[in-house]
Structure formats: C-alpha cells, structure tokens
Design an enzyme around this catalytic site. Sequence first.
Site, PDB file in Angstrom:
ATOM      1  N   LYS A  85       0.765  -1.188  -0.006  1.00 62.51           N
ATOM      2  CA  LYS A  85       0.024   0.027  -0.094  1.00 62.51           C
ATOM      3  C   LYS A  85       0.944   1.271   0.107  1.00 62.51           C
ATOM      4  O   LYS A  85       1.657   1.388   0.875  1.00 62.51           O
ATOM      5  CB  LYS A  85      -0.689   0.058   1.273  1.00 62.51           C
ATOM      6  CG  LYS A  85      -2.194  -0.079   1.212  1.00 62.51           C
ATOM      7  CD  LYS A  85      -2.988  -0.053   2.214  1.00 62.51           C
ATOM      8  CE  LYS A  85      -4.328   0.260   2.218  1.00 62.51           C
ATOM      9  NZ  LYS A  85      -5.174   0.326   3.498  1.00 62.51           N
TER      10      LYS A  85
HETATM   11  C1  E4P Z   1      -8.597   0.909   4.042  1.00 66.43           C
HETATM   12  O1  E4P Z   1      -7.847   0.400   3.030  1.00 66.43           O
HETATM   13  C2  E4P Z   1      -8.327   2.117   4.623  1.00 66.43           C
HETATM   14  O2  E4P Z   1      -7.134   1.998   5.029  1.00 66.43           O
HETATM   15  C3  E4P Z   1      -9.229   2.441   5.650  1.00 66.43           C
HETATM   16  O3  E4P Z   1     -10.616   1.861   5.252  1.00 66.43           O
HETATM   17  C4  E4P Z   1      -9.337   3.781   6.279  1.00 66.43           C
HETATM   18  O4  E4P Z   1     -10.390   4.091   6.730  1.00 66.43           O
HETATM   19  P1  E4P Z   1     -10.491   5.289   7.761  1.00 66.43           P
HETATM   20  O5  E4P Z   1     -11.026   6.727   7.070  1.00 66.43           O
HETATM   21  O6  E4P Z   1     -11.725   4.789   8.976  1.00 66.43           O
HETATM   22  O7  E4P Z   1      -9.162   5.516   8.579  1.00 66.43           O
END
Ligand code: E4P
Length: 241
Positions: A85
């Site tokens: 990522k």
């Molecule tokens: C997914 O890949 C993200 O890391 C995650 O959904 C982020 O979510 P948040 O906005 O609740 O931190």
Amino acid sequence: MKIFLDTADLNEIRKWQAYSILDGVTTNPSIMLKYGGYDMEVRAKEICQLVHPCPVSVEVTSNDHAEMLAQGRLFATWADNVVVKIPVINEYGEPSLDVVRTLVDESIKVNMTACLSFGQVVLGAKAGATYISIFGGRVSDEGHDASEVIRNSVEWLTHWDYPSEIIVGSIRTAMDVQEAVLAGAHIVTTPPKLLEKFIDHHYSRETVRGFNEDAQKALAKMAEAKMAETELVTAKRSELR
Ligand code: E4P
C-alpha cells in the site's frame, strides 16, 4: 464484486473466512496498532498465511520515496499474496506515482491508497496501480459525494480499459457499503462489525424462530399420533385375547 476485510484482527478474519465470503484483507498502520499488530511483519505474515492466496494490503510507513521502495520490496518478500500500500501523496503533498510505477514494473502488486478524488484515481491508473483505494467516508467528511467519485472512477477505468481495480474503504455504516457497491466499486473493504449488520436482521431471526417452533410442534403431533396408534394396536390385541 469482492469483499475485503479492513482489519488486522485474526479472529475476525478466521470467522469471516469460514463463511467463504472473504476475498482479501486490507490493513494500514492505524489498524495494525488498533488490533495489537505492533510488529507489522509478524502480523502481516500471519494474515497472509491465513487468507492465502487472497491479497493482503500492507502499508509503507515513510514519506521518503527511497524508503517506500525499500519497504515495498521487503514486504513483497514476506508472502506472495502481499499487496504494497502506497499513499497517493505523502504528508507533504509529494506524489508517490513514481514509487507505484517502479514497484509495479518489478511485478509487485500495489494498492495506491488514501485517494479522495477522481483526479487521483486517473493518475494512479496511469501509474499502473493494481488497486486504487478511495476512502469513501473521508470523501463524505469533506462534504463531497463519495458515490459520484466512485461511479466516475469506475466508468472512466472501464471506458479506457485500465486494469486498476477500485477498492472503497473508510466505510463507516452499512449504508456506505451499499452505496459503494451500487456505485460500481470492484471491491469494498469493510470493518467486520458492518458485515454483522449486513447479515443480521431481527425479522429473519423471528421468522426462523417461528419455523423452529412449528417444527417442534409437528414433532410433538407426530409423537402423539404414534402413541395413539400404539394404544390402538395394544387395545386390539387385548380384544383378540
Ligand atoms: C482501507 O484501505 C483504509 O485503510 C481504511 O478503510 C481507512 O479507513 P478510515 O478512514 O476509517 O481510517
């Protein structure tokens, strides 16, 4: 359409995997911290092994491009289902598109993350990202229409035949899941508790309870009928004696 779990909770992953509806897992440093995955390598490897061959996103933890590349290359050695990522920009606003392209060119799968706009999706697709994560909840936080960003992105990718898949994350309500799905998201990554909300329904429970009660009543009736029949046979036998 695929469903990923947005968690580092091994028990939840095991649970939903057993229902055979799990297509992958996404994590980020905050999720790792929340679920006790302080040693990211150990937890990432555990998740990768658990859901193999489904993809598991593991996020780099640096603003520096050379470090992002080094981490990405290292993560990719942990398991063959690791997806690296990479945030679309770092905290200083510098685009990570070159990091995405370099890793993809090295056959490392990349999830370009933290995207909040259609423009970011377009550039991520051009950089060759395997997955592009749109943070639906955070798009709404900013007063924008997450469904519109998702729909435009998917339509544009399809129109120009880009292979990148849209993951919608930052899901906060069951309705967010529904909206993402209906807007055409290829993948929705959701916290496990929202899947519970998706499947559970008080009236389904009540319906099943009614069926179970009637099945018990039918069994009781069957037992009664059998008893009456046995009594009849016994009575007939004593008459014949
Ligand atoms: C997914 O890949 C993200 O890391 C995650 O959904 C982020 O979510 P948040 O906005 O609740 O931190």
